[in-house]
Design a protein around this motif. Sequence first.
Motif, PDB file in Angstrom:
ATOM      1  N   ASP A  46       0.858  -1.186   0.000  1.00  0.00           N
ATOM      2  CA  ASP A  46       0.000   0.000   0.000  1.00  0.00           C
ATOM      3  C   ASP A  46       0.889   1.229   0.000  1.00  0.00           C
ATOM      4  OD1 ASP A  46      -2.113  -1.778   0.326  1.00  0.00           O
ATOM      5  OD2 ASP A  46      -2.501  -1.236   2.408  1.00  0.00           O
ATOM      6  N   ILE A  47       0.513   2.226  -0.783  1.00  0.00           N
ATOM      7  CA  ILE A  47       1.176   3.533  -0.772  1.00  0.00           C
ATOM      8  C   ILE A  47       0.087   4.572  -0.557  1.00  0.00           C
ATOM      9  CG2 ILE A  47       2.658   5.160  -1.988  1.00  0.00           C
ATOM     10  CD1 ILE A  47       3.463   2.839  -3.852  1.00  0.00           C
ATOM     11  N   LEU A  48       0.289   5.454   0.433  1.00  0.00           N
ATOM     12  CA  LEU A  48      -0.728   6.445   0.770  1.00  0.00           C
ATOM     13  C   LEU A  48      -0.130   7.822   0.996  1.00  0.00           C
ATOM     14  CD1 LEU A  48      -1.216   3.797   2.986  1.00  0.00           C
ATOM     15  CD2 LEU A  48      -3.371   4.937   2.961  1.00  0.00           C
ATOM     16  N   SER A  49      -0.935   8.817   0.684  1.00  0.00           N
ATOM     17  CA  SER A  49      -0.709  10.189   1.115  1.00  0.00           C
ATOM     18  C   SER A  49      -1.949  10.575   1.904  1.00  0.00           C
ATOM     19  CB  SER A  49      -0.544  11.135  -0.070  1.00  0.00           C
ATOM     20  OG  SER A  49      -0.614  12.481   0.364  1.00  0.00           O
ATOM     21  N   TYR A  50      -1.761  11.199   3.060  1.00  0.00           N
ATOM     22  CA  TYR A  50      -2.907  11.584   3.880  1.00  0.00           C
ATOM     23  C   TYR A  50      -3.461  12.961   3.518  1.00  0.00           C
ATOM     24  CZ  TYR A  50      -2.043   7.517   6.830  1.00  0.00           C
ATOM     25  OH  TYR A  50      -1.883   6.246   7.304  1.00  0.00           O
ATOM     26  N   GLY A  51      -3.047  13.505   2.392  1.00  0.00           N
ATOM     27  CA  GLY A  51      -3.599  14.769   1.925  1.00  0.00           C
ATOM     28  C   GLY A  51      -3.024  15.967   2.671  1.00  0.00           C
ATOM     29  N   ALA A  52      -3.710  17.097   2.536  1.00  0.00           N
ATOM     30  CA  ALA A  52      -3.209  18.369   3.062  1.00  0.00           C
ATOM     31  C   ALA A  52      -3.064  18.377   4.572  1.00  0.00           C
ATOM     32  CB  ALA A  52      -4.130  19.515   2.624  1.00  0.00           C
ATOM     33  N   ASP A  53      -3.951  17.692   5.293  1.00  0.00           N
ATOM     34  CA  ASP A  53      -3.876  17.732   6.760  1.00  0.00           C
ATOM     35  C   ASP A  53      -2.890  16.727   7.337  1.00  0.00           C
ATOM     36  OD1 ASP A  53      -5.277  15.378   6.340  1.00  0.00           O
ATOM     37  OD2 ASP A  53      -7.014  15.951   7.564  1.00  0.00           O
ATOM     38  N   GLY A  54      -2.416  15.771   6.537  1.00  0.00           N
ATOM     39  CA  GLY A  54      -1.411  14.818   6.991  1.00  0.00           C
ATOM     40  C   GLY A  54      -1.899  13.765   7.973  1.00  0.00           C
ATOM     41  N   VAL A  55      -3.215  13.621   8.126  1.00  0.00           N
ATOM     42  CA  VAL A  55      -3.769  12.609   9.032  1.00  0.00           C
ATOM     43  C   VAL A  55      -4.779  11.759   8.262  1.00  0.00           C
ATOM     44  CG1 VAL A  55      -3.396  13.967  11.140  1.00  0.00           C
ATOM     45  CG2 VAL A  55      -5.547  14.172   9.927  1.00  0.00           C
ATOM     46  N   PRO A  56      -4.963  10.502   8.684  1.00  0.00           N
ATOM     47  CA  PRO A  56      -5.894   9.627   7.969  1.00  0.00           C
ATOM     48  C   PRO A  56      -7.309  10.197   7.906  1.00  0.00           C
ATOM     49  CG  PRO A  56      -4.577   8.365   9.526  1.00  0.00           C
ATOM     50  CD  PRO A  56      -4.298   9.812   9.791  1.00  0.00           C
ATOM     51  N   GLY A  57      -7.977   9.915   6.780  1.00  0.00           N
ATOM     52  CA  GLY A  57      -9.349  10.375   6.582  1.00  0.00           C
ATOM     53  C   GLY A  57      -9.393  11.794   6.059  1.00  0.00           C
ATOM     54  N   GLY A  58     -10.575  12.278   5.849  1.00  0.00           N
ATOM     55  CA  GLY A  58     -10.737  13.655   5.400  1.00  0.00           C
ATOM     56  C   GLY A  58     -11.445  13.738   4.065  1.00  0.00           C
ATOM     57  N   GLU A  59     -11.815  14.951   3.728  1.00  0.00           N
ATOM     58  CA  GLU A  59     -12.510  15.228   2.479  1.00  0.00           C
ATOM     59  C   GLU A  59     -11.841  16.402   1.780  1.00  0.00           C
ATOM     60  OE1 GLU A  59     -16.694  15.784   3.092  1.00  0.00           O
ATOM     61  OE2 GLU A  59     -16.841  14.060   4.425  1.00  0.00           O
ATOM     62  N   ASN A  60     -12.202  16.592   0.530  1.00  0.00           N
ATOM     63  CA  ASN A  60     -11.668  17.683  -0.293  1.00  0.00           C
ATOM     64  C   ASN A  60     -10.151  17.645  -0.299  1.00  0.00           C
ATOM     65  OD1 ASN A  60     -14.326  18.524  -0.831  1.00  0.00           O
ATOM     66  ND2 ASN A  60     -14.382  19.663   1.095  1.00  0.00           N
ATOM     67  N   GLU A  61      -9.460  18.733   0.058  1.00  0.00           N
ATOM     68  CA  GLU A  61      -7.996  18.759   0.017  1.00  0.00           C
ATOM     69  C   GLU A  61      -7.355  17.865   1.072  1.00  0.00           C
ATOM     70  OE1 GLU A  61      -9.146  22.089   2.763  1.00  0.00           O
ATOM     71  OE2 GLU A  61      -9.788  21.557   0.760  1.00  0.00           O
ATOM     72  N   ASN A  62      -8.126  17.441   2.070  1.00  0.00           N
ATOM     73  CA  ASN A  62      -7.617  16.560   3.123  1.00  0.00           C
ATOM     74  C   ASN A  62      -7.848  15.082   2.811  1.00  0.00           C
ATOM     75  OD1 ASN A  62      -6.844  18.802   4.666  1.00  0.00           O
ATOM     76  ND2 ASN A  62      -8.858  18.952   5.590  1.00  0.00           N
ATOM     77  N   LYS A  63      -8.430  14.793   1.674  1.00  0.00           N
ATOM     78  CA  LYS A  63      -8.749  13.420   1.288  1.00  0.00           C
ATOM     79  C   LYS A  63      -7.480  12.590   1.125  1.00  0.00           C
ATOM     80  CE  LYS A  63     -11.007  10.742  -2.304  1.00  0.00           C
ATOM     81  NZ  LYS A  63     -11.635  10.753  -3.607  1.00  0.00           N
ATOM     82  N   ASP A  64      -7.518  11.359   1.648  1.00  0.00           N
ATOM     83  CA  ASP A  64      -6.397  10.447   1.478  1.00  0.00           C
ATOM     84  C   ASP A  64      -6.319  10.000   0.021  1.00  0.00           C
ATOM     85  OD1 ASP A  64      -6.224  10.659   4.214  1.00  0.00           O
ATOM     86  OD2 ASP A  64      -6.879   8.618   4.630  1.00  0.00           O
ATOM     87  N   ILE A  65      -5.101   9.811  -0.452  1.00  0.00           N
ATOM     88  CA  ILE A  65      -4.865   9.329  -1.808  1.00  0.00           C
ATOM     89  C   ILE A  65      -4.032   8.066  -1.671  1.00  0.00           C
ATOM     90  CG2 ILE A  65      -3.835   9.866  -4.042  1.00  0.00           C
ATOM     91  CD1 ILE A  65      -4.253  12.871  -3.198  1.00  0.00           C
ATOM     92  N   ASN A  66      -4.489   6.978  -2.288  1.00  0.00           N
ATOM     93  CA  ASN A  66      -3.788   5.713  -2.134  1.00  0.00           C
ATOM     94  C   ASN A  66      -3.746   4.941  -3.447  1.00  0.00           C
ATOM     95  OD1 ASN A  66      -6.369   4.236  -2.271  1.00  0.00           O
ATOM     96  ND2 ASN A  66      -6.737   5.328  -0.372  1.00  0.00           N
ATOM     97  N   ASN A  67      -2.866   3.959  -3.504  1.00  0.00           N
ATOM     98  CA  ASN A  67      -2.643   3.242  -4.767  1.00  0.00           C
ATOM     99  C   ASN A  67      -3.801   2.345  -5.173  1.00  0.00           C
ATOM    100  OD1 ASN A  67      -1.698   1.553  -2.543  1.00  0.00           O
ATOM    101  ND2 ASN A  67      -0.846   0.185  -4.092  1.00  0.00           N
ATOM    102  N   TRP A  68      -4.625   1.875  -4.267  1.00  0.00           N
ATOM    103  CA  TRP A  68      -5.693   0.966  -4.664  1.00  0.00           C
ATOM    104  C   TRP A  68      -6.914   1.701  -5.231  1.00  0.00           C
ATOM    105  CZ3 TRP A  68      -4.144   1.515   0.413  1.00  0.00           C
ATOM    106  CH2 TRP A  68      -5.063   2.101   1.274  1.00  0.00           C
ATOM    107  N   ASP A  69      -6.970   3.019  -5.088  1.00  0.00           N
ATOM    108  CA  ASP A  69      -8.090   3.790  -5.653  1.00  0.00           C
ATOM    109  C   ASP A  69      -7.717   4.513  -6.945  1.00  0.00           C
ATOM    110  OD1 ASP A  69     -10.011   3.112  -3.778  1.00  0.00           O
ATOM    111  OD2 ASP A  69      -9.505   4.786  -2.451  1.00  0.00           O
ATOM    112  N   ILE A  70      -6.466   4.418  -7.348  1.00  0.00           N
ATOM    113  CA  ILE A  70      -6.015   5.108  -8.556  1.00  0.00           C
ATOM    114  C   ILE A  70      -6.294   4.220  -9.757  1.00  0.00           C
ATOM    115  CG2 ILE A  70      -4.029   6.023  -9.801  1.00  0.00           C
ATOM    116  CD1 ILE A  70      -2.799   6.711  -7.095  1.00  0.00           C
ATOM    117  N   ASP A  71      -6.916   4.807 -10.777  1.00  0.00           N
ATOM    118  CA  ASP A  71      -7.232   4.040 -11.996  1.00  0.00           C
ATOM    119  C   ASP A  71      -6.013   3.890 -12.869  1.00  0.00           C
ATOM    120  OD1 ASP A  71      -9.868   3.870 -11.205  1.00  0.00           O
ATOM    121  OD2 ASP A  71     -10.429   5.701 -12.256  1.00  0.00           O
TER     122      ASP A  71
END
Length: 131
Positions: A106-131
């Motif tokens: 798994d590879i993740l970025s926790y977005g702008a806030d740097g913590v798990p979860g969130g919406e908009n700019e704080n949304k987590d970005i991970n390899n299993w959701d990337i097309d």
Amino acid sequence: MVVIIILGILAMYVAPKLMGRPDEAKQVRAKMDIAALETALKLYKLDNGLYPSTEQGLTALVQTPESGIIPKKWRQGGYLEKGKVPKDPWGNDYVYLAPGLKGDFDILSYGADGVPGGENENKDINNWDID
């Protein structure tokens, strides 16, 4: 190398559309970074028969690991073109887990806030959701 070139070409087309939307541009960059890291990890596995462990981390793509299972066929010069592991667009380290909770890794970025979860700019970005 081909994947990196393709990602660069895609960036040329996507970047102008996102110039006025910096939050979306950062999310696109994080997705591109994660895709490039996935490619590098797959090359690492082709050479060495396994992915780096969580302990070895993404650093194993730029430096020969000195702990855990030491790869015997580590590629001279590493697996990332610039010789360093990128930080996410918000200046944080990408999170790497192997084995992952959703796949081999798994590879993740926790977005702008740097913590798990969130919406908009704080949304987590991970390899299993990337097309």
